[in-house]
Design an enzyme around this catalytic site. Structure first.
Site, mmCIF file in Angstrom:
data_model
loop_
_atom_site.group_PDB
_atom_site.id
_atom_site.type_symbol
_atom_site.label_atom_id
_atom_site.label_comp_id
_atom_site.label_asym_id
_atom_site.label_seq_id
_atom_site.Cartn_x
_atom_site.Cartn_y
_atom_site.Cartn_z
ATOM 1 N N HIS A 86 -9.396 1.019 4.845
ATOM 2 C CA HIS A 86 -8.123 1.254 5.543
ATOM 3 C C HIS A 86 -8.377 2.244 6.688
ATOM 4 C CE1 HIS A 86 -4.026 2.526 6.368
ATOM 5 N NE2 HIS A 86 -3.624 1.438 5.730
ATOM 6 N N GLY A 130 2.545 2.289 10.570
ATOM 7 C CA GLY A 130 3.467 3.415 10.391
ATOM 8 C C GLY A 130 4.188 3.829 11.664
ATOM 9 N N ASN A 139 0.864 -1.184 0.000
ATOM 10 C CA ASN A 139 0.000 0.000 0.000
ATOM 11 C C ASN A 139 0.902 1.236 0.000
ATOM 12 O OD1 ASN A 139 -1.822 2.036 0.480
ATOM 13 N ND2 ASN A 139 -2.183 1.487 2.622
ATOM 14 N N TRP A 140 0.989 1.872 -1.157
ATOM 15 C CA TRP A 140 1.894 3.035 -1.266
ATOM 16 C C TRP A 140 1.318 4.266 -0.572
ATOM 17 C CZ3 TRP A 140 4.273 3.463 -6.890
ATOM 18 C CH2 TRP A 140 5.023 2.311 -7.156
ATOM 19 N N LYS A 141 0.055 4.229 -0.215
ATOM 20 C CA LYS A 141 -0.626 5.419 0.325
ATOM 21 C C LYS A 141 -0.424 6.569 -0.675
ATOM 22 C CE LYS A 141 0.530 3.614 4.818
ATOM 23 N NZ LYS A 141 0.273 3.737 6.230
ATOM 24 N N SER A 155 3.620 -2.126 10.230
ATOM 25 C CA SER A 155 5.079 -2.106 10.406
ATOM 26 C C SER A 155 5.748 -3.441 10.067
ATOM 27 C CB SER A 155 5.444 -1.656 11.823
ATOM 28 O OG SER A 155 4.981 -0.331 12.048
ATOM 29 N N GLU A 170 -6.763 4.659 7.757
ATOM 30 C CA GLU A 170 -6.515 6.076 7.436
ATOM 31 C C GLU A 170 -7.728 6.684 6.734
ATOM 32 O OE1 GLU A 170 -2.769 5.617 5.411
ATOM 33 O OE2 GLU A 170 -1.816 5.087 7.315
ATOM 34 N N GLU A 173 -5.245 -5.010 10.600
ATOM 35 C CA GLU A 173 -4.249 -3.955 10.769
ATOM 36 C C GLU A 173 -4.524 -3.180 12.057
ATOM 37 O OE1 GLU A 173 -2.271 -2.738 6.898
ATOM 38 O OE2 GLU A 173 -4.056 -1.526 7.072
HETATM 39 C C1 PEP Z 1 -0.632 0.200 5.894
HETATM 40 O O1 PEP Z 1 -0.645 1.348 5.522
HETATM 41 O O2 PEP Z 1 -1.537 -0.553 5.573
HETATM 42 C C2 PEP Z 1 0.487 -0.253 6.732
HETATM 43 C C3 PEP Z 1 0.423 -1.444 7.256
HETATM 44 O O3 PEP Z 1 1.533 0.626 6.897
HETATM 45 P P1 PEP Z 1 2.973 0.309 7.541
HETATM 46 O O4 PEP Z 1 3.449 -0.990 6.945
HETATM 47 O O5 PEP Z 1 3.824 1.463 7.143
HETATM 48 O O6 PEP Z 1 2.782 0.190 9.012
#
Ligand code: PEP
Length: 246
Positions: free
Chosen positions: A91, A169, A12-14, A208, A93, A163
């Site tokens: 997600h 993050g 997931n590049w966001k 992470s 976010e 998640e």
């Molecule tokens: C995500 O954005 O879905 C995610 C898991 O981010 P990160 O790996 O940076 O924690």
């Protein structure tokens, strides 16, 4: 009988990336030739067309609405027409920044399924919810909102991503046991309605994940791969994570 679930890793590049990163990731994927894992990249919309194989590309969101007067939205129909197969939905976010409720998320999943996309349905709790002892109740409601609208049978076409918000993050990964406990809960919750679907559904972990911790997380019995944020922006790191699931 135990079903063999094909591992699934999505990046997931966001709101990150560039044409250069598209090219670097495409080259790294081609060179790595990962065969035993579904390895999907979810860039922002403008970069989708830069990938050669759109069957391994996903989007980070779709609208719950049909085409029409909705400025700035992208429909599942458009995404499907491109040949893209996956859509991250719900997600944390987007739930936070765009006020996406469980009900909105359920409608997005429903729409994506109608258009033949595979939703990557994200669920996960805040630290506050975990510490209040309401973790499982919270996850169950996130799942149930979708089940109520789509029916359990549709989960045969869904990937669930667990998640925990506190791990996204932050560099603070859930321990393999913490991940396994929630994944087993999710599978068990689905199994109460359909044991076969629960056994075959891929449940991936996000929060992470990096090359250094991927193998241990993915070796848990109910962890079928990962949803990778920050580490997916480094092509070699992403490939190593896919290889850990391979
Ligand atoms: C995500 O954005 O879905 C995610 C898991 O981010 P990160 O790996 O940076 O924690």
């Amino acid at each position: 009988m135990q079903t063999t679930r094909r591992p699934f890793v999505a990046g997931n590049w966001k709101m990150n990336g560039s044409k250069q990163l598209v090219s670097d990731v495409q080259k790294a994927l081609d060179a790595a030739g990962i065969a035993e894992c579904d390895c999907v990249v979810c860039p922002p919309y403008p970069f989708i067309a830069g990938f050669t194989d759109l069957a391994n590309v996903g989007v980070q969101n779709v609208s719950a609405l049909d085409n029409g007067a909705h400025t700035g939205e992208v429909s599942a129909q458009m995404v499907a027409e491109l040949g893209v197969r996956y859509a991250i939905i719900g997600h944390s976010e987007r739930r936070a920044d765009n006020h996406e409720s469980n009900d909105i998320v359920a409608h997005k999943v429903h729409k994506a399924l109608q258009l033949g996309l595979t939703p990557i349905l994200c669920v996960g709790e805040s630290l506050q919810t975990r510490e209040s002892g309401k973790l499982y109740e919270f996850i169950a409601e996130q799942l149930d909102a979708v089940i109520r609208l789509t029916g359990i049978e549709q989960f045969a076409k869904i990937v669930v991503a667990y998640e925990p918000i506190w791990a996204i993050g932050t560099g603070k990964t859930a321990s393999p046991q913490q991940a396994q406990d929630v994944h087993a809960f999710i599978r068990g919750h689905l199994a109460r309605q359909n044991a076969e679907i629960a056994e075959s559904i891929r449940i991936i972990y996000g929060g992470s994940v990096k090359a250094a911790n991927a193998k241990e997380l993915f070796s848990q019995p109910d962890v079928d791969g990962g949803l990778i944020g920050g580490a997916s922006l480094d092509p070699q790191e992403f490939i190593k994570i896919c290889q850990a699931a391979n």
